[in-house]
Design a protein around this motif. Sequence first.
Motif, PDB file in Angstrom:
ATOM      1  N   GLU A   1       8.557   0.545  -5.627  1.00  5.46           N
ATOM      2  CA  GLU A   1       9.968   0.250  -5.437  1.00  5.46           C
ATOM      3  C   GLU A   1      10.270  -1.178  -5.887  1.00  5.46           C
ATOM      4  OE1 GLU A   1       8.202  -1.305  -1.511  1.00  5.46           O
ATOM      5  OE2 GLU A   1       7.652  -0.033  -3.213  1.00  5.46           O
ATOM      6  N   PRO A   2      11.536  -1.527  -6.095  1.00 10.87           N
ATOM      7  CA  PRO A   2      11.856  -2.929  -6.376  1.00 10.87           C
ATOM      8  C   PRO A   2      11.349  -3.832  -5.257  1.00 10.87           C
ATOM      9  CG  PRO A   2      13.751  -1.525  -6.811  1.00 10.87           C
ATOM     10  CD  PRO A   2      12.733  -0.662  -6.128  1.00 10.87           C
ATOM     11  N   ASP A   3      10.777  -4.976  -5.624  1.00 12.09           N
ATOM     12  CA  ASP A   3      10.187  -5.892  -4.639  1.00 12.09           C
ATOM     13  C   ASP A   3       9.199  -5.144  -3.743  1.00 12.09           C
ATOM     14  OD1 ASP A   3      11.803  -7.997  -5.590  1.00 12.09           O
ATOM     15  OD2 ASP A   3      13.435  -7.404  -4.257  1.00 12.09           O
ATOM     16  N   PRO A   4       8.092  -4.680  -4.307  1.00  8.61           N
ATOM     17  CA  PRO A   4       7.168  -3.813  -3.574  1.00  8.61           C
ATOM     18  C   PRO A   4       6.593  -4.482  -2.336  1.00  8.61           C
ATOM     19  CG  PRO A   4       6.123  -4.684  -5.543  1.00  8.61           C
ATOM     20  CD  PRO A   4       7.583  -5.036  -5.638  1.00  8.61           C
ATOM     21  N   CYS A   5       6.359  -3.661  -1.328  1.00 10.28           N
ATOM     22  CA  CYS A   5       5.861  -4.168  -0.042  1.00 10.28           C
ATOM     23  C   CYS A   5       4.370  -3.872   0.117  1.00 10.28           C
ATOM     24  CB  CYS A   5       6.658  -3.561   1.110  1.00 10.28           C
ATOM     25  SG  CYS A   5       6.470  -1.761   1.267  1.00 10.28           S
TER      26      CYS A   5
ATOM     27  N   VAL B   1       1.185 -11.690 -18.378  1.00 10.75           N
ATOM     28  CA  VAL B   1       0.304 -12.754 -18.859  1.00 10.75           C
ATOM     29  C   VAL B   1       0.066 -13.834 -17.812  1.00 10.75           C
ATOM     30  CG1 VAL B   1       0.860 -12.423 -21.296  1.00 10.75           C
ATOM     31  CG2 VAL B   1       2.238 -14.010 -19.941  1.00 10.75           C
ATOM     32  N   THR B   2       0.441 -13.579 -16.556  1.00  7.23           N
ATOM     33  CA  THR B   2       0.373 -14.652 -15.558  1.00  7.23           C
ATOM     34  C   THR B   2      -0.652 -14.407 -14.468  1.00  7.23           C
ATOM     35  OG1 THR B   2       2.003 -13.821 -13.957  1.00  7.23           O
ATOM     36  CG2 THR B   2       2.852 -14.951 -15.930  1.00  7.23           C
ATOM     37  N   LEU B   3      -0.812 -15.446 -13.677  1.00 11.55           N
ATOM     38  CA  LEU B   3      -1.762 -15.453 -12.574  1.00 11.55           C
ATOM     39  C   LEU B   3      -1.160 -15.013 -11.256  1.00 11.55           C
ATOM     40  CD1 LEU B   3      -2.296 -19.153 -11.358  1.00 11.55           C
ATOM     41  CD2 LEU B   3      -0.218 -18.298 -12.444  1.00 11.55           C
ATOM     42  N   ALA B   4       0.086 -14.553 -11.247  1.00 11.79           N
ATOM     43  CA  ALA B   4       0.788 -14.279  -9.996  1.00 11.79           C
ATOM     44  C   ALA B   4       1.023 -12.792  -9.782  1.00 11.79           C
ATOM     45  CB  ALA B   4       2.126 -15.016  -9.966  1.00 11.79           C
ATOM     46  N   ALA B   5       1.091 -12.418  -8.509  1.00 14.64           N
ATOM     47  CA  ALA B   5       1.544 -11.087  -8.097  1.00 14.64           C
ATOM     48  C   ALA B   5       2.381 -11.281  -6.843  1.00 14.64           C
ATOM     49  CB  ALA B   5       0.363 -10.170  -7.810  1.00 14.64           C
ATOM     50  N   VAL B   6       3.639 -10.877  -6.907  1.00 13.84           N
ATOM     51  CA  VAL B   6       4.575 -11.109  -5.809  1.00 13.84           C
ATOM     52  C   VAL B   6       4.725  -9.827  -4.996  1.00 13.84           C
ATOM     53  CG1 VAL B   6       6.906 -11.839  -5.169  1.00 13.84           C
ATOM     54  CG2 VAL B   6       5.813 -12.788  -7.220  1.00 13.84           C
ATOM     55  N   ILE B   7       4.480  -9.927  -3.696  1.00 18.38           N
ATOM     56  CA  ILE B   7       4.578  -8.791  -2.791  1.00 18.38           C
ATOM     57  C   ILE B   7       5.469  -9.191  -1.615  1.00 18.38           C
ATOM     58  CG2 ILE B   7       3.325  -7.154  -1.336  1.00 18.38           C
ATOM     59  CD1 ILE B   7       2.666  -6.926  -4.334  1.00 18.38           C
ATOM     60  N   THR B   8       6.371  -8.302  -1.221  1.00 17.17           N
ATOM     61  CA  THR B   8       7.309  -8.598  -0.136  1.00 17.17           C
ATOM     62  C   THR B   8       6.748  -8.153   1.207  1.00 17.17           C
ATOM     63  OG1 THR B   8       9.201  -8.363  -1.621  1.00 17.17           O
ATOM     64  CG2 THR B   8       9.649  -8.205   0.734  1.00 17.17           C
ATOM     65  N   ASN B   9       6.790  -9.065   2.162  1.00 12.27           N
ATOM     66  CA  ASN B   9       6.388  -8.755   3.534  1.00 12.27           C
ATOM     67  C   ASN B   9       7.639  -8.343   4.309  1.00 12.27           C
ATOM     68  OD1 ASN B   9       5.414  -8.598   6.121  1.00 12.27           O
ATOM     69  ND2 ASN B   9       4.423 -10.609   6.125  1.00 12.27           N
ATOM     70  N   ARG B  10       7.777  -7.049   4.564  1.00 12.45           N
ATOM     71  CA  ARG B  10       8.938  -6.535   5.280  1.00 12.45           C
ATOM     72  C   ARG B  10       8.695  -6.434   6.777  1.00 12.45           C
ATOM     73  NH1 ARG B  10      11.946  -5.300   0.966  1.00 12.45           N
ATOM     74  NH2 ARG B  10      10.962  -4.275  -0.830  1.00 12.45           N
TER      75      ARG B  10
ATOM     76  N   PRO C   1      13.433 -13.354   8.539  1.00 14.62           N
ATOM     77  CA  PRO C   1      13.805 -12.616   7.340  1.00 14.62           C
ATOM     78  C   PRO C   1      12.596 -12.218   6.502  1.00 14.62           C
ATOM     79  CG  PRO C   1      14.232 -14.954   7.040  1.00 14.62           C
ATOM     80  CD  PRO C   1      13.834 -14.778   8.475  1.00 14.62           C
ATOM     81  N   ASN C   2      12.777 -11.207   5.646  1.00 12.37           N
ATOM     82  CA  ASN C   2      11.693 -10.774   4.764  1.00 12.37           C
ATOM     83  C   ASN C   2      11.236 -11.942   3.888  1.00 12.37           C
ATOM     84  OD1 ASN C   2      13.009  -7.424   4.042  1.00 12.37           O
ATOM     85  ND2 ASN C   2      12.200  -8.303   5.918  1.00 12.37           N
ATOM     86  N   VAL C   3       9.941 -11.925   3.534  1.00 10.59           N
ATOM     87  CA  VAL C   3       9.380 -13.024   2.757  1.00 10.59           C
ATOM     88  C   VAL C   3       8.621 -12.464   1.561  1.00 10.59           C
ATOM     89  CG1 VAL C   3       7.762 -14.965   2.738  1.00 10.59           C
ATOM     90  CG2 VAL C   3       9.150 -14.526   4.765  1.00 10.59           C
ATOM     91  N   LYS C   4       8.842 -13.074   0.396  1.00  6.53           N
ATOM     92  CA  LYS C   4       8.036 -12.754  -0.778  1.00  6.53           C
ATOM     93  C   LYS C   4       6.812 -13.653  -0.777  1.00  6.53           C
ATOM     94  CE  LYS C   4      11.479 -10.887  -3.962  1.00  6.53           C
ATOM     95  NZ  LYS C   4      12.038 -10.937  -5.331  1.00  6.53           N
ATOM     96  N   GLU C   5       5.647 -13.025  -0.769  1.00  7.18           N
ATOM     97  CA  GLU C   5       4.384 -13.757  -0.796  1.00  7.18           C
ATOM     98  C   GLU C   5       3.705 -13.462  -2.127  1.00  7.18           C
ATOM     99  OE1 GLU C   5       3.084 -13.505   3.851  1.00  7.18           O
ATOM    100  OE2 GLU C   5       3.092 -11.638   2.712  1.00  7.18           O
ATOM    101  N   PHE C   6       2.886 -14.401  -2.597  1.00 10.32           N
ATOM    102  CA  PHE C   6       2.268 -14.126  -3.892  1.00 10.32           C
ATOM    103  C   PHE C   6       0.909 -14.767  -4.048  1.00 10.32           C
ATOM    104  CE2 PHE C   6       5.354 -17.537  -4.304  1.00 10.32           C
ATOM    105  CZ  PHE C   6       4.721 -18.520  -5.047  1.00 10.32           C
ATOM    106  N   THR C   7       0.109 -14.058  -4.855  1.00  6.39           N
ATOM    107  CA  THR C   7      -1.182 -14.599  -5.232  1.00  6.39           C
ATOM    108  C   THR C   7      -0.972 -15.660  -6.301  1.00  6.39           C
ATOM    109  OG1 THR C   7      -1.547 -13.080  -7.071  1.00  6.39           O
ATOM    110  CG2 THR C   7      -2.236 -12.330  -4.889  1.00  6.39           C
TER     111      THR C   7
END
Length: 395
Positions: A67-71, A148-157, A161-167
Amino acid sequence: MSNYSKWFRIPKDIVFGWGCLAYLKELEGQKAVIVTDKVMQNLGFVEKVKGYLAEAGIESVVFDQVEPDPCRQTVMKGVEVMNQFQPDLIVGLGGGSSIDAAKAMWIFYEHPNVTWEEIFVPFTGVPKLRKKARFVAIPSTSGTATEVTLAAVITNRDVEPNVKEFTLSYEVTPDIAICDPELPSTMPPVVTANTGFDVMVHAVEAYVSVNATDVTDPIALKSTAMVFEWLPKAFANGNDKEAREKMHTASLMAGFTFTNTALGLVHSTAHQIGAEYGIPHGRANAIMLPYVVQYNTPAVASRYADVARAIGYESKDAYDGTAKFLEAVRGLQKLLGIPASIKDTGVDEADFLAKVDKLAENAMKDGSTPANPRIPTVEEIKNIFLCAYYGRDVL
């Protein structure tokens, strides 16, 4: 981060240009899990990918529930599929959400005992990968550059409020990026606008980052100039093949820069309003950009003037150059139909004011903040949020 003061790291293999999706036929492997969404299924790209993999002798299964902004929960569902199928290739197909979710699945597939808290520790939290599988990224948008990047953004629901966390780990940088403009050519104008602005923010934040280098600077300026030239054309006519290819290449180039410099306060703040209010990531970046530029100006006005010059605006001094860059940004926002403030997106005022303190605290903790050229306080971030909500200048 590194034993060296400077570096430039991108995937080993990058193919780009019309028709390059067929490069899948040249891959080596036995089994692949394709991580994607329903849109890619409906557009026929999943079947095309499966067909090319089959020609390479690679069996594949599909996980299309991103889904958009995966959890976190979505990631773990995908891990279950991988555990059952045991792939030696993971293919992230789609926008940033699908590719980022696939990256997180990859981590837990290879290291089932690692924790969420561990993988979000910058640069040291993700264990060594590639013991089970290699990673192939195929972006469908000209925007996130996660291919091509070092990041992966995952949303903590699970938090409010909800938070986007990332590697932040070069372990999750894909092995292969396949960037075929045919995929983003299917995007509607609103997605073209949002993701295209994301490209520009990536490049600009990389250029003013405290980690910017002589290697990343010219790429950042060039990709910014390409956005201003080609995004309006891609937005106006989605069938303009040249504009589509130029924007896909600009996204790739911007990714080269920020994966080696990190980002800044535009992303730190955009992550918060995106996670909490569902504002698409690129649109959130577009809204926040002018306000963060105003805040950063005392520290890097000359750099913003460089950006203005790259897009065709000469200036009498650094502050004049910054003003011209802001004028160009706001003009592009208007042209693309992007709201000028958070309030204009429909976010309820009372709800926003009730949450703004926590949003500011979360932005301060965001992994992009340390690379911002001016290190803020929580109160300063709160002021940026309030100015962005009401459309006021940041003084």
